[in-house]
Motif scaffolding. Structure first.
Motif, mmCIF file in Angstrom:
data_model
loop_
_atom_site.group_PDB
_atom_site.id
_atom_site.type_symbol
_atom_site.label_atom_id
_atom_site.label_comp_id
_atom_site.label_asym_id
_atom_site.label_seq_id
_atom_site.Cartn_x
_atom_site.Cartn_y
_atom_site.Cartn_z
ATOM 1 N N ASP B 68 33.773 42.047 38.989
ATOM 2 C CA ASP B 68 35.112 42.008 39.569
ATOM 3 C C ASP B 68 35.204 42.594 40.977
ATOM 4 O O ASP B 68 36.076 42.208 41.753
ATOM 5 N N GLU B 81 31.335 46.421 37.987
ATOM 6 C CA GLU B 81 32.298 45.974 36.994
ATOM 7 C C GLU B 81 32.917 47.229 36.385
ATOM 8 O O GLU B 81 32.273 48.268 36.318
ATOM 9 N N LYS B 83 35.145 48.715 33.031
ATOM 10 C CA LYS B 83 35.555 48.397 31.652
ATOM 11 C C LYS B 83 36.092 49.646 30.988
ATOM 12 O O LYS B 83 35.629 50.745 31.281
ATOM 13 N N GLN B 100 27.586 38.270 33.617
ATOM 14 C CA GLN B 100 27.829 39.450 34.456
ATOM 15 C C GLN B 100 26.558 40.294 34.547
ATOM 16 O O GLN B 100 26.231 40.828 35.608
HETATM 17 MG MG MG Z 1 36.419 42.179 34.531
#
Ligand code: MG
Ligand code: MG
Lengths: 180, 180
Positions: B68, B81, B83, B100
């Protein structure tokens, strides 16, 4: 017998398609990891039907706040925008948004590699123009000067990219020459 | 009088909101240029009303092919990323998609700086876990091992990020210590 002439002209591909193909080639060859960012969309209404995928029922295009392409090449950060024009003698600056210029300026200050790829679609010529040159012409416009960059200026300050079949637009060859 | 205790707990912010605020802070302070990528959307139907903006009438969410967040810090490419989990003793690996992991592996090979930010939302603890550790636990899962990373493993292999008010999640402090 005369050898069949190889021509890459008039293939009907957009610059974006050519760059996407080139980036896939770079990724597969282990040369670089560069992706196009998704188109930014403002989502207003989403339907969640049972047993199937969510459907976006209302959304609007947002102005991108950055350039379209970024990634990594030999550890360095690469960031660029690609634009084409149907003009043949100059490249209109209205193709750029102010926040894209601001973004490239930020990247430049942080020692990232940033430039634009400019295509003249009539002749299918593609040039890599480093950000400082683009910035200088942008400032000329803001100071009341012309609203475009002449082809001569692009030929002088930029570097022409030879087009190929695979990859189609080998811009990293020029990046390697200019920045490493 | 007892000084009022400063607490950053239970502010109801998502990790994404915290990171976006942090990235804006970094940009304003001239520390780094890091942006969240737009959510990828497959656009199927667009209406172009006269005199007003185009309306997307049908679209679907696409699986992102990358992480992202990416950008530039001191010339280096940064890619990560973020999370969160509601679990308190381990972080489930199902939060990650295989592409990813593949993307982060590509970035790692190209000498980019790549990691994940993991938040345990119950305790609001955030850790930076470098990609090689994540990758090791991902491979353990593929080899039939556990489908999560234990909190102890994250505490050992990762670095806890002290939360603040501004910026909220100062992950570049850790990046500076680990990678420069
Ligand atoms: Mg994401
Ligand atoms: Mg664009």
């Amino acid at each position: 017998a005369k050898p069949k002439q190889v021509t890459y002209g008039n293939r009907g591909m957009t610059l974006e398609e050519d760059i996407n193909e080139t980036n896939l080639y770079y990724l597969a060859q282990g040369k670089a990891v560069i992706h196009k960012k998704p188109t930014p969309v403002q989502i207003v209404d989403v339907l969640y039907p049972s047993r199937s995928a969510a459907v976006i029922k209302e959304a609007y295009f947002k102005q991108p706040s950055t350039t379209d392409y970024n990634g990594v090449f030999k550890g360095r950060y690469i960031d660029f925008e690609a634009k084409e024009t149907k003009n043949s003698t100059s490249f209109p600056l209205k193709n750029f948004h102010e926040h894209q210029i601001t973004h490239m300026e930020d990247v430049y200050k942080h020692d990232g590699i940033t430039f634009v790829l400019l295509r003249f679609s009539a002749t299918e010529e593609v040039f890599l123009l480093p950000f400082p040159s683009l910035h200088a012409y942008w400032k000329r416009m803001l100071d009341g000067g012309r609203k475009s960059i002449t082809k001569e200026e692009i030929e002088r300050d930029g570097t022409r990219i030879r087009l190929g079949l695979h990859p189609r637009v080998d811009y990293l060859k020029i990046v390697q020459e200019l920045y490493f």
